[in-house]
Scaffold this active site. Sequence first.
Site, short mmCIF file in Angstrom:
data_model
loop_
_atom_site.label_atom_id
_atom_site.label_comp_id
_atom_site.label_asym_id
_atom_site.label_seq_id
_atom_site.Cartn_x
_atom_site.Cartn_y
_atom_site.Cartn_z
N SER A 24 0.97 -1.31 -0.04
CA SER A 24 -0.05 0.00 0.07
C SER A 24 0.77 1.23 -0.04
CB SER A 24 -0.79 0.07 1.13
OG SER A 24 -1.76 -1.01 1.30
N ARG A 121 -13.26 -6.71 -11.16
CA ARG A 121 -13.50 -6.22 -9.99
C ARG A 121 -14.14 -4.67 -10.16
NH1 ARG A 121 -8.33 -6.33 -6.61
NH2 ARG A 121 -9.74 -5.81 -4.95
N ASP A 313 -7.08 -7.99 4.50
CA ASP A 313 -6.14 -8.80 3.56
C ASP A 313 -5.69 -10.06 4.32
OD1 ASP A 313 -6.77 -6.94 1.97
OD2 ASP A 313 -4.79 -5.85 1.97
C1 S3P Z 1 -5.70 -0.89 -0.08
C2 S3P Z 1 -6.75 -0.98 0.51
C3 S3P Z 1 -7.76 -2.42 0.87
C4 S3P Z 1 -6.78 -3.69 0.64
C5 S3P Z 1 -5.83 -3.51 -0.48
C6 S3P Z 1 -5.22 -2.24 -0.56
C7 S3P Z 1 -4.84 0.19 -0.34
O1 S3P Z 1 -8.61 -2.40 0.16
O2 S3P Z 1 -7.74 -4.64 0.72
O3 S3P Z 1 -5.00 -4.77 -0.53
O4 S3P Z 1 -3.70 0.00 -0.45
O5 S3P Z 1 -5.69 1.38 -0.21
P1 S3P Z 1 -10.10 -1.71 0.14
O6 S3P Z 1 -9.69 -0.12 0.15
O7 S3P Z 1 -10.91 -1.60 -1.22
O8 S3P Z 1 -10.63 -2.04 1.16
#
Ligand code: S3P
Length: 425
Positions: A24, A121, A313
Amino acid sequence: MSILRVDKAAPFDITLDTIAADKSISHRCALFALLSDKTSIVRNYLKAEDTLCTLNIIKALGAQVEEKEGVLYITPPSKIAEPPLILDCGNSGTAMRLLMGFLASQEGFFVLHGDKYLSSRPMKRVAQPLRLVGAKIDGRKDGELSPISIRGEKLKAFDYTSPISSAQVKSALILAALNAKSPSVFSEPELSRDHTERMLKGMGANLICEESKITIHPNTKALNPLDITVPADPSSAFFFAVAAAIVPNSRVVLKNVLLNKTRIEAYKILQKMGAHVNFVQKEDKYESTGDIEVRYAPLSAVCVSENISWLIDELPALCIAFACAEGTSSVSNAKELRVKESDRISTVVKNLKLCGIEASERDDGYEIKGGVFKKAAFESYGDHRVAMSFAIASLLDGGEINDTECINTSFPSFTPILNKISKAY
Ligand code: S3P
């Protein structure tokens, strides 16, 4: 298609300091470097397929990326370039959704696409609120599915309440708001991971954060560049935390891991189940980081229904711990699992049944009864976290996972690290 075979493990005691860098934060480093007018310095950027896609995209948008002794120097263009080719986000929902927010207010025409998994998605969660403030975004099924086209426009300010707690939706809207004419407000049901807010504030953006409500003042000038060391990814490290929690008499120390509270909830659940988990905080610049020690202890079942976005996750790996616990564990309020890299309610339950564990789907989660793992051949369903979770499950009685190239999207060094615990080939 590559098959990963894993042998049954003996007890282990290991310190891991080569866990993949946080995905992230790495995506955000690449993208946020474009918001400055100076060179950003990024140490320990994640070199995995997802985050390399983002790096290629910022290059196509005009950034210069130089690497010296493993450190990235990212120099933004004076004006975002209109790329002649479509921008490939690979398997990455984060890349696609954050870029939608950023590009919606940049002058030019942009097309984002991804692999067959990303193409199914949902993208309207970002397209729809952006359209409300004037963004010209389209895609298949009225902007729900990629390829996504964007014609950048000056956007209006907003006061938007998101129906879901999603850091990707939040980040996309914050990026759009930074370029709006007046301040915007974004709210979500519960705080989702907050790296965007922390990093942008660190760069000098004027954001006022009140837990799940953020007021975003537009940038009046370019932001300061980043100077950051990306910590190890707690979601990647968690596979080895579960390994230590389920292989009797084992212990792992995970070094230099991100300790942000929105990312370590799964470790707290493991602790609640009976595993020994210790956090040792070391640094706090943009984010808190430190070491996590996990030691085996018999596990008991748990019901998880809160702070779901803080462990979404990690749920596939946590399921392996549930399957080893005494009693029946359950997860609810986790419908978002259905729209991750695979439908993680269905794919996890199918794989658990293959190794003799009783598991059933709910609309918004699952129920898993602890039992004894039997050697099995699992499917990854093209989902990196499903592949790695069942590689960890295989430590109990051996196993093999089909179609494991997807592991490279987030954690290319997973198999060599696993190989230190048991033979993985
Ligand atoms: C992420 C946010 C999450 C997570 C993804 C990474 C991010 O998703 O599941 O693996 O880096 O902002 P969502 O924001 O859709 O919940």
